[in-house]
Design a protein around this motif. Structure first.
Motif, PDB file in Angstrom:
ATOM      1  N   ALA A  38      16.273   6.959  32.342  1.00 10.73           N
ATOM      2  CA  ALA A  38      16.524   5.938  33.369  1.00 10.73           C
ATOM      3  C   ALA A  38      15.240   5.155  33.658  1.00 10.73           C
ATOM      4  CB  ALA A  38      17.049   6.593  34.645  1.00 10.73           C
ATOM      5  N   TYR A  39      14.123   5.861  33.758  1.00 13.59           N
ATOM      6  CA  TYR A  39      12.841   5.205  34.043  1.00 13.59           C
ATOM      7  C   TYR A  39      12.420   4.286  32.895  1.00 13.59           C
ATOM      8  CZ  TYR A  39       7.906   4.507  34.931  1.00 13.59           C
ATOM      9  OH  TYR A  39       6.675   3.931  35.113  1.00 13.59           O
ATOM     10  N   ALA A  44       9.860  -3.253  30.556  1.00 15.02           N
ATOM     11  CA  ALA A  44       9.912  -4.444  29.698  1.00 15.02           C
ATOM     12  C   ALA A  44       9.915  -4.052  28.219  1.00 15.02           C
ATOM     13  CB  ALA A  44       8.736  -5.364  30.000  1.00 15.02           C
ATOM     14  N   THR A  45       9.141  -3.014  27.877  1.00 16.22           N
ATOM     15  CA  THR A  45       9.088  -2.506  26.503  1.00 16.22           C
ATOM     16  C   THR A  45       9.362  -0.999  26.548  1.00 16.22           C
ATOM     17  OG1 THR A  45       7.361  -4.154  26.092  1.00 16.22           O
ATOM     18  CG2 THR A  45       7.727  -2.529  24.368  1.00 16.22           C
ATOM     19  N   CYS A  49       7.035   3.134  26.751  1.00 14.92           N
ATOM     20  CA  CYS A  49       7.250   4.169  27.757  1.00 14.92           C
ATOM     21  C   CYS A  49       7.708   5.474  27.103  1.00 14.92           C
ATOM     22  CB  CYS A  49       8.276   3.663  28.775  1.00 14.92           C
ATOM     23  SG  CYS A  49       8.620   4.795  30.126  1.00 14.92           S
ATOM     24  N   TYR A  50       8.672   5.369  26.201  1.00 12.52           N
ATOM     25  CA  TYR A  50       9.141   6.556  25.485  1.00 12.52           C
ATOM     26  C   TYR A  50       8.030   7.159  24.630  1.00 12.52           C
ATOM     27  CZ  TYR A  50      14.037   5.720  26.752  1.00 12.52           C
ATOM     28  OH  TYR A  50      15.218   5.565  27.422  1.00 12.52           O
ATOM     29  N   ALA A  51       7.233   6.323  24.002  1.00 13.90           N
ATOM     30  CA  ALA A  51       6.136   6.828  23.164  1.00 13.90           C
ATOM     31  C   ALA A  51       5.140   7.622  23.998  1.00 13.90           C
ATOM     32  CB  ALA A  51       5.450   5.672  22.441  1.00 13.90           C
ATOM     33  N   HIS A 113      -1.108   3.709  27.062  1.00 15.48           N
ATOM     34  CA  HIS A 113      -0.488   3.095  25.895  1.00 15.48           C
ATOM     35  C   HIS A 113      -0.926   1.641  25.768  1.00 15.48           C
ATOM     36  CE1 HIS A 113       2.465   0.877  28.296  1.00 15.48           C
ATOM     37  NE2 HIS A 113       2.703   1.995  28.947  1.00 15.48           N
ATOM     38  N   SER A 114      -0.814   1.155  24.547  1.00 12.29           N
ATOM     39  CA  SER A 114      -1.083  -0.248  24.235  1.00 12.29           C
ATOM     40  C   SER A 114       0.120  -0.747  23.441  1.00 12.29           C
ATOM     41  CB  SER A 114      -2.367  -0.369  23.407  1.00 12.29           C
ATOM     42  OG  SER A 114      -2.168   0.208  22.127  1.00 12.29           O
ATOM     43  N   ASP A 115       0.014  -1.905  22.865  1.00  6.35           N
ATOM     44  CA  ASP A 115       1.122  -2.431  22.062  1.00  6.35           C
ATOM     45  C   ASP A 115       1.448  -1.525  20.877  1.00  6.35           C
ATOM     46  OD1 ASP A 115       1.373  -4.619  23.693  1.00  6.35           O
ATOM     47  OD2 ASP A 115       0.231  -5.954  22.393  1.00  6.35           O
TER      48      ASP A 115
END
Length: 127
Positions: A38-39, A44-45, A49-51, A113-115
């Motif tokens: 959910a979070y 936006a990407t 977040c999952y990574a 995290h980054s891109d």
């Protein structure tokens, strides 16, 4: 409080994006709890977040010295955020039992995290 273990992991965000694209909900259900999904889905990407959460789960498993497996599964580790934004870990099922067996009473977690990459560092603390 003593440091009982430390773990770090880095993940290419494109690898997680590829798993999301290829396996979708099946991948998400195998690795992430409902609150994490959910979070991240609101971001936006979401793949970044999952990574970061994927890296966190790997880092925690390394801090425990068990890796991901019978003693500590993907869904035994939940990554949440405090109101301040600080990430923290809640352990479920076998993860909570393994922590108790190892004397781990607290886990400190740092995420970034980054891109292209996500990194996590975990400290397992206990008496």
């Amino acid at each position: 409080m003593n440091i009982l273990g430390t773990g770090v992991d880095i993940v290419e965000t494109s690898r997680i994006a590829s798993s999301l694209e290829k396996h979708g909900d099946r991948f998400l259900a195998r690795v992430f709890l409902d609150g994490e999904r959910a979070y991240c889905s609101k971001m936006a990407t979401p793949s970044q977040c999952y990574a970061a959460r994927f890296a966190a789960k790997e880092a925690v498993s390394k801090a425990f010295g068990t890796g991901i497996g019978a003693s500590l599964g993907w869904l035994d580790i939940e990554v949440r955020r405090k109101a301040s934004g600080e990430p923290f870990v809640i352990l479920h099922g076998e993860g909570a039992k393994t922590a108790a067996r190892l004397g781990i009473t607290e886990i400190r977690l740092s995420l970034s995290h980054s891109d292209h990459y996500a990194v996590a560092h975990a400290l397992a603390l206990g008496a």
